[in-house]
Design an enzyme around this catalytic site. Structure first.
Site, PDB file in Angstrom:
ATOM      1  N   GLU A 281      47.629  60.550  35.557  1.00 49.19           N
ATOM      2  CA  GLU A 281      46.322  59.973  35.201  1.00 49.19           C
ATOM      3  C   GLU A 281      45.900  60.433  33.806  1.00 49.19           C
ATOM      4  O   GLU A 281      45.327  59.662  33.039  1.00 49.19           O
ATOM      5  CB  GLU A 281      45.247  60.368  36.222  1.00 49.19           C
ATOM      6  CG  GLU A 281      45.507  59.870  37.628  1.00 49.19           C
ATOM      7  CD  GLU A 281      45.759  58.376  37.700  1.00 49.19           C
ATOM      8  OE1 GLU A 281      45.005  57.614  37.068  1.00 49.19           O
ATOM      9  OE2 GLU A 281      46.719  57.968  38.366  1.00 49.19           O
ATOM     10  N   TRP A 284      47.725  58.347  31.426  1.00 54.77           N
ATOM     11  CA  TRP A 284      47.092  57.016  31.271  1.00 54.77           C
ATOM     12  C   TRP A 284      46.032  57.082  30.173  1.00 54.77           C
ATOM     13  O   TRP A 284      45.847  56.143  29.401  1.00 54.77           O
ATOM     14  CB  TRP A 284      46.396  56.590  32.567  1.00 54.77           C
ATOM     15  CG  TRP A 284      47.237  55.807  33.522  1.00 54.77           C
ATOM     16  CD1 TRP A 284      47.755  56.250  34.699  1.00 54.77           C
ATOM     17  CD2 TRP A 284      47.634  54.424  33.406  1.00 54.77           C
ATOM     18  NE1 TRP A 284      48.450  55.231  35.320  1.00 54.77           N
ATOM     19  CE2 TRP A 284      48.389  54.109  34.544  1.00 54.77           C
ATOM     20  CE3 TRP A 284      47.419  53.434  32.440  1.00 54.77           C
ATOM     21  CZ2 TRP A 284      48.944  52.836  34.759  1.00 54.77           C
ATOM     22  CZ3 TRP A 284      47.966  52.166  32.646  1.00 54.77           C
ATOM     23  CH2 TRP A 284      48.719  51.883  33.792  1.00 54.77           C
ATOM     24  N   TRP A 312      36.574  30.672  31.534  1.00 50.72           N
ATOM     25  CA  TRP A 312      35.902  31.295  32.670  1.00 50.72           C
ATOM     26  C   TRP A 312      34.621  30.533  33.004  1.00 50.72           C
ATOM     27  O   TRP A 312      33.819  30.266  32.104  1.00 50.72           O
ATOM     28  CB  TRP A 312      35.542  32.749  32.350  1.00 50.72           C
ATOM     29  CG  TRP A 312      36.735  33.597  32.014  1.00 50.72           C
ATOM     30  CD1 TRP A 312      37.117  33.995  30.773  1.00 50.72           C
ATOM     31  CD2 TRP A 312      37.695  34.119  32.936  1.00 50.72           C
ATOM     32  NE1 TRP A 312      38.271  34.751  30.851  1.00 50.72           N
ATOM     33  CE2 TRP A 312      38.651  34.840  32.183  1.00 50.72           C
ATOM     34  CE3 TRP A 312      37.858  34.054  34.316  1.00 50.72           C
ATOM     35  CZ2 TRP A 312      39.729  35.477  32.747  1.00 50.72           C
ATOM     36  CZ3 TRP A 312      38.931  34.697  34.891  1.00 50.72           C
ATOM     37  CH2 TRP A 312      39.858  35.395  34.117  1.00 50.72           C
ATOM     38  N   ASN A 347      37.551  55.616  41.008  1.00 50.97           N
ATOM     39  CA  ASN A 347      38.587  54.796  40.370  1.00 50.97           C
ATOM     40  C   ASN A 347      39.034  53.614  41.230  1.00 50.97           C
ATOM     41  O   ASN A 347      39.166  52.493  40.740  1.00 50.97           O
ATOM     42  CB  ASN A 347      39.791  55.666  40.006  1.00 50.97           C
ATOM     43  CG  ASN A 347      40.888  54.845  39.338  1.00 50.97           C
ATOM     44  OD1 ASN A 347      40.657  54.206  38.316  1.00 50.97           O
ATOM     45  ND2 ASN A 347      42.059  54.816  39.951  1.00 50.97           N
ATOM     46  N   TRP A 365      36.223  38.968  31.929  1.00 47.99           N
ATOM     47  CA  TRP A 365      36.319  40.433  32.053  1.00 47.99           C
ATOM     48  C   TRP A 365      35.445  41.151  31.030  1.00 47.99           C
ATOM     49  O   TRP A 365      34.982  42.267  31.263  1.00 47.99           O
ATOM     50  CB  TRP A 365      37.782  40.893  31.941  1.00 47.99           C
ATOM     51  CG  TRP A 365      38.471  40.521  30.659  1.00 47.99           C
ATOM     52  CD1 TRP A 365      39.197  39.401  30.401  1.00 47.99           C
ATOM     53  CD2 TRP A 365      38.494  41.276  29.421  1.00 47.99           C
ATOM     54  NE1 TRP A 365      39.668  39.395  29.108  1.00 47.99           N
ATOM     55  CE2 TRP A 365      39.255  40.536  28.480  1.00 47.99           C
ATOM     56  CE3 TRP A 365      37.957  42.484  29.024  1.00 47.99           C
ATOM     57  CZ2 TRP A 365      39.493  40.973  27.176  1.00 47.99           C
ATOM     58  CZ3 TRP A 365      38.190  42.930  27.719  1.00 47.99           C
ATOM     59  CH2 TRP A 365      38.948  42.170  26.814  1.00 47.99           C
ATOM     60  N   TRP A 388      39.741  47.387  32.387  1.00 43.13           N
ATOM     61  CA  TRP A 388      39.285  46.012  32.637  1.00 43.13           C
ATOM     62  C   TRP A 388      40.410  45.010  32.402  1.00 43.13           C
ATOM     63  O   TRP A 388      40.605  44.087  33.202  1.00 43.13           O
ATOM     64  CB  TRP A 388      38.058  45.676  31.760  1.00 43.13           C
ATOM     65  CG  TRP A 388      36.827  46.054  32.496  1.00 43.13           C
ATOM     66  CD1 TRP A 388      36.133  47.224  32.382  1.00 43.13           C
ATOM     67  CD2 TRP A 388      36.179  45.299  33.528  1.00 43.13           C
ATOM     68  NE1 TRP A 388      35.094  47.236  33.277  1.00 43.13           N
ATOM     69  CE2 TRP A 388      35.097  46.073  33.986  1.00 43.13           C
ATOM     70  CE3 TRP A 388      36.403  44.056  34.111  1.00 43.13           C
ATOM     71  CZ2 TRP A 388      34.247  45.636  35.010  1.00 43.13           C
ATOM     72  CZ3 TRP A 388      35.560  43.618  35.117  1.00 43.13           C
ATOM     73  CH2 TRP A 388      34.498  44.398  35.561  1.00 43.13           C
TER      74      TRP A 388
HETATM   75  C1  LIG Z   1      37.764  48.775  35.255  1.00 43.45           C
HETATM   76  C2  LIG Z   1      37.973  50.231  34.932  1.00 43.45           C
HETATM   77  C3  LIG Z   1      37.164  50.839  33.973  1.00 43.45           C
HETATM   78  C4  LIG Z   1      37.341  52.193  33.657  1.00 43.45           C
HETATM   79  N1  LIG Z   1      36.543  52.765  32.687  1.00 43.45           N
HETATM   80  C5  LIG Z   1      36.736  54.060  32.343  1.00 43.45           C
HETATM   81  C6  LIG Z   1      35.947  54.657  31.329  1.00 43.45           C
HETATM   82  O1  LIG Z   1      35.100  54.024  30.708  1.00 43.45           O
HETATM   83  N2  LIG Z   1      36.145  55.984  31.074  1.00 43.45           N
HETATM   84  C7  LIG Z   1      37.086  56.717  31.725  1.00 43.45           C
HETATM   85  O2  LIG Z   1      37.217  57.916  31.453  1.00 43.45           O
HETATM   86  N3  LIG Z   1      37.866  56.159  32.655  1.00 43.45           N
HETATM   87  C8  LIG Z   1      37.727  54.860  32.995  1.00 43.45           C
HETATM   88  N4  LIG Z   1      38.505  54.314  33.967  1.00 43.45           N
HETATM   89  C9  LIG Z   1      39.591  55.112  34.557  1.00 43.45           C
HETATM   90  C10 LIG Z   1      39.222  55.901  35.831  1.00 43.45           C
HETATM   91  O3  LIG Z   1      38.612  55.058  36.757  1.00 43.45           O
HETATM   92  C11 LIG Z   1      38.316  57.097  35.560  1.00 43.45           C
HETATM   93  O4  LIG Z   1      38.853  57.876  34.517  1.00 43.45           O
HETATM   94  C12 LIG Z   1      38.182  57.996  36.783  1.00 43.45           C
HETATM   95  O5  LIG Z   1      37.679  57.261  37.861  1.00 43.45           O
HETATM   96  C13 LIG Z   1      37.254  59.154  36.457  1.00 43.45           C
HETATM   97  O6  LIG Z   1      37.084  59.983  37.565  1.00 43.45           O
HETATM   98  P1  LIG Z   1      37.719  61.444  37.628  1.00 43.45           P
HETATM   99  O7  LIG Z   1      37.412  62.197  36.406  1.00 43.45           O
HETATM  100  O8  LIG Z   1      37.290  62.024  38.924  1.00 43.45           O
HETATM  101  O9  LIG Z   1      39.261  61.074  37.619  1.00 43.45           O
HETATM  102  P2  LIG Z   1      40.572  61.843  38.079  1.00 43.45           P
HETATM  103  O10 LIG Z   1      41.209  60.988  39.095  1.00 43.45           O
HETATM  104  O11 LIG Z   1      40.339  63.251  38.401  1.00 43.45           O
HETATM  105  O12 LIG Z   1      41.483  61.723  36.772  1.00 43.45           O
HETATM  106  C14 LIG Z   1      41.474  62.733  35.757  1.00 43.45           C
HETATM  107  C15 LIG Z   1      41.231  62.130  34.413  1.00 43.45           C
HETATM  108  O13 LIG Z   1      42.299  61.271  34.047  1.00 43.45           O
HETATM  109  C16 LIG Z   1      41.801  60.207  33.235  1.00 43.45           C
HETATM  110  N5  LIG Z   1      42.089  58.950  33.921  1.00 43.45           N
HETATM  111  C17 LIG Z   1      42.218  58.755  35.244  1.00 43.45           C
HETATM  112  N6  LIG Z   1      42.546  57.472  35.505  1.00 43.45           N
HETATM  113  C18 LIG Z   1      42.604  56.860  34.302  1.00 43.45           C
HETATM  114  C19 LIG Z   1      42.894  55.534  33.896  1.00 43.45           C
HETATM  115  N7  LIG Z   1      43.225  54.572  34.766  1.00 43.45           N
HETATM  116  N8  LIG Z   1      42.838  55.239  32.591  1.00 43.45           N
HETATM  117  C20 LIG Z   1      42.545  56.186  31.669  1.00 43.45           C
HETATM  118  N9  LIG Z   1      42.272  57.458  31.998  1.00 43.45           N
HETATM  119  C21 LIG Z   1      42.305  57.787  33.293  1.00 43.45           C
HETATM  120  C22 LIG Z   1      40.299  60.394  33.122  1.00 43.45           C
HETATM  121  O14 LIG Z   1      40.037  61.053  31.904  1.00 43.45           O
HETATM  122  C23 LIG Z   1      39.982  61.277  34.333  1.00 43.45           C
HETATM  123  O15 LIG Z   1      38.837  62.054  34.159  1.00 43.45           O
HETATM  124  C24 LIG Z   1      38.348  52.937  34.297  1.00 43.45           C
HETATM  125  C25 LIG Z   1      39.151  52.321  35.272  1.00 43.45           C
HETATM  126  C26 LIG Z   1      38.963  50.983  35.572  1.00 43.45           C
HETATM  127  C27 LIG Z   1      39.841  50.340  36.608  1.00 43.45           C
END
Ligand SMILES: Cc1cc2nc3c(=O)[nH]c(=O)nc-3n(C[C@H](O)[C@H](O)[C@H](O)COP(=O)(O)OP(=O)(O)OC[C@H]3O[C@@H](n4cnc5c(N)ncnc54)[C@H](O)[C@@H]3O)c2cc1C
Length: 484
Positions: A281, A284, A312, A347, A365, A388
């Site tokens: 993650e 990512w 759309w 997420n 989107w 997105w």
């Molecule tokens: C439509 C959509 C919009 C999103 N918008 C954002 C956003 O604006 N900011 C954001 O930080 N994340 C975003 N995410 C990714 C992800 O959903 C969040 O990072 C995550 O839910 C944050 O919770 P956590 O810190 O508990 O994550 P954890 O699951 O603990 O993950 C640890 C860290 O990994 C990074 N991470 C995790 N998943 C992703 C991912 N898919 N893409 C990029 N980084 C990731 C984040 O920095 C996160 O804090 C988005 C995902 C989707 C599907």
């Protein structure tokens, strides 16, 4: 011997005193380092709501940083100005030789930095603008394909990223050894209250959210114990599975190197699928920063150009129902209400809610991306745009457009007992685990028994999923055919 007599450390998305690349570089290079944070009027004046959780989070983090610096004999000067003018003004006022900052990757921030660099260079006494990589492990061109092109699919990028990673990349900068170089600049610099910025308190503490690096460490310590379970727990919004560190990563109150080093250590000790998944993650996150760097056109345009031509339908009424959490699909509504009430969304729910907006409600989107951008505490241009476009099948995804989430089966799988739904959609509290995922299927007798009338107490579904799915497929297919 120090290279410079005096320098400014300009804090931005790196509100911490430890393991900070630019702060370390400044302290190593200058005899006196003046620390600055700019509440940028260009950014703040564009925010619609005067009670904005992000501003309060930043304000708290700046307060905490100021205390840390004061404890080491320094001072954090916080000003409320346009950063493009504030930094050159302070540099001239204090007669510094250099300004240090960490890299930013968003187009608006890059424009701001180039204006600042230019102004510093053109000053009567030219000032160097020196920047460092800090927000990510690998940036820009550091992870490329064998033929030297940027990756556009995650898994090969991740493999190359892991192959490139060495202990050096995650070594912490020993800032603490040099903190005595922090100095107090001449002049009086009063502390700014949230109200001085034109913002109101939002009560984020009542949501368990707090700024500052100590809070980030507390969250991380808590998560480190749970990291081993991350893989099996992370998809269930009612379970404490993820780290909840995203807002801290966004504003740099935690170091990405510290997190990756911890995950890496856990992976190396023994096979630890939880740590390996969490590390993925974090990769990512680097991936989307890299995509934004190489393809800045994704801001506003589909990564896959074929889908730019999709027409759309964009029905305002449906978009409004989605924003308000009133679509009649409980898991989607619970997700949107979580976002509206707390600024966080799990997420799995981000994926479901985004897919639903685009592929069930047939809304562009970009509308959803904008809504998330104004409401997410952790809003990050690169990750939000990437997320997105992934959900809309217009982005970097090996899966074709016909992956369409079914909001009912997703709900049954990831909130089987309806615990999360009941928390955010209390109208459905009396539904049992079978009916809560699609309450409109209850007979009128069942509705009467649970004291719930669909259409009166909770909306009937605004669209039929099966029909909407076919419409979405047709839109994508037509766009593909038009581009062939
Ligand atoms: C439509 C959509 C919009 C999103 N918008 C954002 C956003 O604006 N900011 C954001 O930080 N994340 C975003 N995410 C990714 C992800 O959903 C969040 O990072 C995550 O839910 C944050 O919770 P956590 O810190 O508990 O994550 P954890 O699951 O603990 O993950 C640890 C860290 O990994 C990074 N991470 C995790 N998943 C992703 C991912 N898919 N893409 C990029 N980084 C990731 C984040 O920095 C996160 O804090 C988005 C995902 C989707 C599907």
């Amino acid at each position: 011997m120090s290279r410079y007599d005096a320098a400014i450390m300009w804090f931005r998305r790196d509100l911490r005193i430890y393991d900070n690349a630019a702060l370390y570089a400044a302290l190593k290079s200058a005899r006196r380092v003046y620390c600055v944070f700019v509440y940028d009027t260009q950014i703040l004046s564009a925010l619609e709501r005067k009670a904005d959780r992000r501003v309060e989070f930043i304000w708290q983090s700046v307060q905490a940083l100021a205390q840390e610096l004061a404890a080491h004999g320094g001072q954090l000067v916080a000003v409320h100005e346009d950063a493009r003018f504030a930094i050159p003004r302070l540099a001239a006022l204090w007669g510094v030789d250099a300004v240090f900052a960490n890299h930013d990757y968003e187009p608006a921030a890059l424009d701001r930095d180039s204006v600042v660099a230019d102004a510093l260079q053109r000053a009567v006494q030219p000032v160097a603008f020196l920047t460092r990589k800090d927000q990510v492990i690998f940036e820009k061109d550091e992870v490329m394909t064998l033929s030297g092109t940027p990756f556009s699919v995650f898994t090969p990028y991740k493999n190359a990223w892991l192959k490139k990673l060495t202990a050096y990349d995650i070594k912490a900068y020993p800032v603490e050894r040099y903190l005595q170089q922090c100095a107090k600049p001449p002049g009086r610099w009063p502390t700014l209250a949230l109200s001085d910025l034109g913002f109101e308190a939002t009560g984020i503490q009542t949501l368990g959210i707090a700024g500052g690096m100590q809070e980030a460490q507390r969250l991380f310590t808590d998560f480190e114990q749970r990291m081993v379970h991350y893989q099996e727990r992370r998809d269930y919004p009612a379970v404490k599975g993820p780290s909840y560190l995203s807002v801290h990563l966004r504003f740099g109150t935690v170091s990405i190197r510290q997190l990756v080093a911890s995950a890496q250590r856990a992976c190396q000790k023994k096979a630890n699928i939880g740590a390996a998944t969490w590390l993925s993650e974090l990769i990512w996150r680097d991936f989307y920063f890299m995509i934004l760097h190489h393809h800045p056109r994704v801001v506003g345009q589909s990564f896959k150009v074929d889908y730019e031509s999709i027409q759309w339908p964009n029905e305002q009424k449906l978009f409004k129902a989605w924003c308000e959490g009133r679509t009649g699909y409980p898991i989607v509504d619970a997700a949107m209400r979580q976002l509206n009430q707390t600024g966080y969304m799990h997420n799995r729910l981000r994926m479901i809610a985004a897919s639903f907006l685009v592929k069930d409600l047939l809304v562009d989107w970009r509308w959803g991306e904008r809504y998330f951008a104004t409401h997410l505490n952790d809003f990050d241009l690169a990750a939000n745009n990437g997320g997105w476009q992934w959900a809309a099948s217009t982005g970097c995804d090996a899966q074709p457009y016909f992956r369409i989430f079914n909001p009912i089966t997703q709900s049954q799988k990831f909130d089987a007992e309806g615990i999360f739904i009941r928390k955010y959609v209390p109208e459905l509290a009396a539904c049992d685990r079978k009916t809560i995922h699609a309450p409109w299927l209850m007979s009128s007798i069942e509705q009467a028994a649970s004291g719930l009338v669909i259409g009166r107490d909770y909306p009937a579904p605004v669209v039929d999923h099966a029909r909407a799915r076919l419409q979405a497929l047709a839109l994508f297919k037509a766009a593909r055919a038009a581009s062939d």
